[in-house]
Design a protein around this motif. Sequence first.
Motif, PDB file in Angstrom:
ATOM      1  N   UNK A   1     -14.381  18.083  -3.022  1.00 33.23           N
ATOM      2  CA  UNK A   1     -13.999  16.690  -3.165  1.00 33.23           C
ATOM      3  C   UNK A   1     -12.551  16.600  -3.619  1.00 33.23           C
ATOM      4  N   UNK A   2     -11.847  15.614  -3.171  1.00 35.20           N
ATOM      5  CA  UNK A   2     -10.434  15.481  -3.460  1.00 35.20           C
ATOM      6  C   UNK A   2     -10.201  15.337  -4.948  1.00 35.20           C
ATOM      7  N   UNK A   3      -9.087  15.883  -5.414  1.00 34.04           N
ATOM      8  CA  UNK A   3      -8.774  15.801  -6.829  1.00 34.04           C
ATOM      9  C   UNK A   3      -7.272  15.673  -7.014  1.00 34.04           C
ATOM     10  N   UNK A   4      -6.674  14.691  -6.360  1.00 30.69           N
ATOM     11  CA  UNK A   4      -5.242  14.496  -6.447  1.00 30.69           C
ATOM     12  C   UNK A   4      -4.888  13.706  -7.691  1.00 30.69           C
ATOM     13  N   UNK A   5      -3.620  13.540  -7.917  1.00 30.13           N
ATOM     14  CA  UNK A   5      -3.139  12.912  -9.139  1.00 30.13           C
ATOM     15  C   UNK A   5      -2.872  11.430  -8.925  1.00 30.13           C
ATOM     16  N   UNK A   6      -3.146  10.637  -9.955  1.00 27.21           N
ATOM     17  CA  UNK A   6      -2.814   9.218  -9.883  1.00 27.21           C
ATOM     18  C   UNK A   6      -1.301   9.077  -9.787  1.00 27.21           C
ATOM     19  N   UNK A   7      -0.852   8.297  -8.839  1.00 23.29           N
ATOM     20  CA  UNK A   7       0.578   8.151  -8.603  1.00 23.29           C
ATOM     21  C   UNK A   7       1.106   6.835  -9.137  1.00 23.29           C
ATOM     22  N   UNK A   8       0.357   5.758  -8.945  1.00 29.16           N
ATOM     23  CA  UNK A   8       0.897   4.435  -9.244  1.00 29.16           C
ATOM     24  C   UNK A   8      -0.173   3.556  -9.878  1.00 29.16           C
ATOM     25  N   UNK A   9       0.214   2.834 -10.892  1.00 35.78           N
ATOM     26  CA  UNK A   9      -0.658   1.813 -11.462  1.00 35.78           C
ATOM     27  C   UNK A   9      -0.109   0.449 -11.087  1.00 35.78           C
ATOM     28  N   UNK A  10      -0.964  -0.513 -10.810  1.00 31.32           N
ATOM     29  CA  UNK A  10      -0.482  -1.836 -10.413  1.00 31.32           C
ATOM     30  C   UNK A  10       0.044  -2.584 -11.622  1.00 31.32           C
ATOM     31  N   UNK A  11       0.967  -3.514 -11.379  1.00 31.50           N
ATOM     32  CA  UNK A  11       1.410  -4.347 -12.478  1.00 31.50           C
ATOM     33  C   UNK A  11       0.451  -5.512 -12.656  1.00 31.50           C
ATOM     34  N   UNK A  12       0.665  -6.302 -13.714  1.00 30.59           N
ATOM     35  CA  UNK A  12      -0.272  -7.378 -14.042  1.00 30.59           C
ATOM     36  C   UNK A  12      -0.369  -8.402 -12.921  1.00 30.59           C
ATOM     37  N   UNK A  13       0.776  -8.701 -12.297  1.00 33.25           N
ATOM     38  CA  UNK A  13       0.761  -9.712 -11.238  1.00 33.25           C
ATOM     39  C   UNK A  13      -0.068  -9.235 -10.061  1.00 33.25           C
ATOM     40  N   UNK A  14       0.061  -7.960  -9.719  1.00 31.02           N
ATOM     41  CA  UNK A  14      -0.697  -7.423  -8.589  1.00 31.02           C
ATOM     42  C   UNK A  14      -2.186  -7.499  -8.864  1.00 31.02           C
ATOM     43  N   UNK A  15      -2.589  -7.114 -10.073  1.00 33.77           N
ATOM     44  CA  UNK A  15      -4.009  -7.118 -10.396  1.00 33.77           C
ATOM     45  C   UNK A  15      -4.550  -8.534 -10.443  1.00 33.77           C
ATOM     46  N   UNK A  16      -3.796  -9.430 -11.074  1.00 32.92           N
ATOM     47  CA  UNK A  16      -4.310 -10.786 -11.281  1.00 32.92           C
ATOM     48  C   UNK A  16      -4.433 -11.561  -9.984  1.00 32.92           C
ATOM     49  N   UNK A  17      -3.540 -11.324  -9.064  1.00 34.57           N
ATOM     50  CA  UNK A  17      -3.591 -12.063  -7.801  1.00 34.57           C
ATOM     51  C   UNK A  17      -4.413 -11.356  -6.746  1.00 34.57           C
ATOM     52  N   UNK A  28      -4.408   4.594  -6.713  1.00 31.94           N
ATOM     53  CA  UNK A  28      -4.922   4.369  -8.050  1.00 31.94           C
ATOM     54  C   UNK A  28      -6.108   5.266  -8.354  1.00 31.94           C
ATOM     55  N   UNK A  29      -6.905   5.540  -7.357  1.00 31.45           N
ATOM     56  CA  UNK A  29      -8.168   6.218  -7.603  1.00 31.45           C
ATOM     57  C   UNK A  29      -8.305   7.493  -6.795  1.00 31.45           C
ATOM     58  N   UNK A  30      -7.202   8.066  -6.376  1.00 33.23           N
ATOM     59  CA  UNK A  30      -7.306   9.253  -5.541  1.00 33.23           C
ATOM     60  C   UNK A  30      -7.839  10.469  -6.297  1.00 33.23           C
ATOM     61  N   UNK A  31      -7.809  10.430  -7.621  1.00 33.40           N
ATOM     62  CA  UNK A  31      -8.405  11.532  -8.355  1.00 33.40           C
ATOM     63  C   UNK A  31      -9.925  11.454  -8.346  1.00 33.40           C
ATOM     64  N   UNK A  32     -10.484  10.393  -7.778  1.00 37.65           N
ATOM     65  CA  UNK A  32     -11.933  10.232  -7.684  1.00 37.65           C
ATOM     66  C   UNK A  32     -12.317   9.875  -6.254  1.00 37.65           C
ATOM     67  N   UNK A  33     -11.619  10.412  -5.319  1.00 36.17           N
ATOM     68  CA  UNK A  33     -11.808  10.004  -3.935  1.00 36.17           C
ATOM     69  C   UNK A  33     -12.786  10.924  -3.204  1.00 36.17           C
ATOM     70  N   UNK A  34     -13.705  10.317  -2.459  1.00 34.35           N
ATOM     71  CA  UNK A  34     -14.663  11.050  -1.651  1.00 34.35           C
ATOM     72  C   UNK A  34     -14.390  10.784  -0.177  1.00 34.35           C
ATOM     73  N   UNK A 104     -17.749   6.272 -10.683  1.00 28.24           N
ATOM     74  CA  UNK A 104     -17.519   7.709 -10.615  1.00 28.24           C
ATOM     75  C   UNK A 104     -16.466   8.030  -9.572  1.00 28.24           C
ATOM     76  N   UNK A 105     -16.434   7.277  -8.498  1.00 31.97           N
ATOM     77  CA  UNK A 105     -15.449   7.536  -7.455  1.00 31.97           C
ATOM     78  C   UNK A 105     -15.476   6.474  -6.385  1.00 31.97           C
ATOM     79  N   UNK A 106     -14.685   6.693  -5.355  1.00 33.41           N
ATOM     80  CA  UNK A 106     -14.608   5.733  -4.267  1.00 33.41           C
ATOM     81  C   UNK A 106     -14.303   6.490  -2.978  1.00 33.41           C
ATOM     82  N   UNK A 107     -14.515   5.790  -1.871  1.00 34.10           N
ATOM     83  CA  UNK A 107     -14.217   6.358  -0.558  1.00 34.10           C
ATOM     84  C   UNK A 107     -13.513   5.295   0.280  1.00 34.10           C
TER      85      UNK A 107
END
Length: 374
Positions: A1-17, A28-34, A104-107
């Motif tokens: 299963x993939x185990x890459x590193x988190x590269x980018x976190x969204x800012x507040x505006x991105x999340x809220x909208x 955001x979730x590539x360290x938990x990617x299936x 736990x993860x996402x695909x």
Amino acid sequence: MSNTTIIKLPNKEEISTGHVDDSDSLRLVENRRFTYKELEVITHGFERVLGQGGFGHVYDGFMEDGTHVAVKLRSHSSNQGVKEFLTEAQILTRIHHKNLVAMIGYCKDGEYMALVYEYMSQGTLLEHIVGGGRSFPWRQRLRVALESAQGLEYLHKGCNPPLIHRDVKATNILLNARLEAKIADFGMSKAFDHHNGKYIAANTFVGTLGYVDPEYQATMRPTTKSDVYSFGVVLLELVTGKSAILSEPEPTNIIHWVRQRLTRGNIEGVVDAQMHGGYNANGVWKVAEIALKCTAQASAQRPTMADVVAQLQECVELEESLTQDFNTGGSNIDSSWNYNGYGSGQSTDVSSNATFETELRIPTVPLGPGPVAR
């Protein structure tokens, strides 16, 4: 299963909208990617369905290490799109609380999108409330109420930025093997900036019939008090054993039904008969009063979730201080109660007739916050 590193976190505006670029948000979730093929293995070819909703089917699965999981696979015909999928994935990677269902993860593999959650073996709260006579004692209901409230309080106060769930209801509260309650389904959640007093206005009205804050319905501006209102309805369901909308003798909401009886001092006519008297009347009164405060017509008259947690904690302490005369099982459960993780036929999705547009008008009854007669 993939185990890459988190590269980018969204800012507040991105999340809220919810306007997060697809390619960026996936990091955001590539360290938990299936991959989709890995999900096929985990679910034994998507063999066992646990539930179904607007997003798609939820499947039973086991990780390589034996961890039991639930896999929510998006259907091609789903009315929930990439935006809702990404919103939930983003939120679940940054919130961690014992009373929130953990991801736990996402695909996202080509056309396939899925979310992988911890398995909640005892299904939805609604299944227990309308459990067909199976034991669900008052002490257990109180604990579920407190734990659910703690999960919502964390969303409102412990997250940065804070989150409004927007679809609090009995089918979005799941129970694990120890009957611990956890809030689920964050695809419709919205962030808000409480420091600036700015709340997120949405183009689409989200909610479930019977649980929707009338002030939110009128203004299209959800607030934390919208969640408080919905949670108040859940409390009334726990007290009465009835659903949010009663169909007999005529359609009415549970708030109006309870308020009518409590103003006449009729607590016995409100409490779920399946508890067989195994409760302290004062404790039930207290929870019902908390619920009616939560469902006050004006949001300014409702308590915060922090207030609700404190009051429910008092109710739990009161119950624990009483004699053990009616020990109907406490945290135990009927051994014949074999619920699956996401309810047979009971979707934990926000949609599937749960999410609706603004043109649908909810029948509301004036429910002023007036005092409850004893």
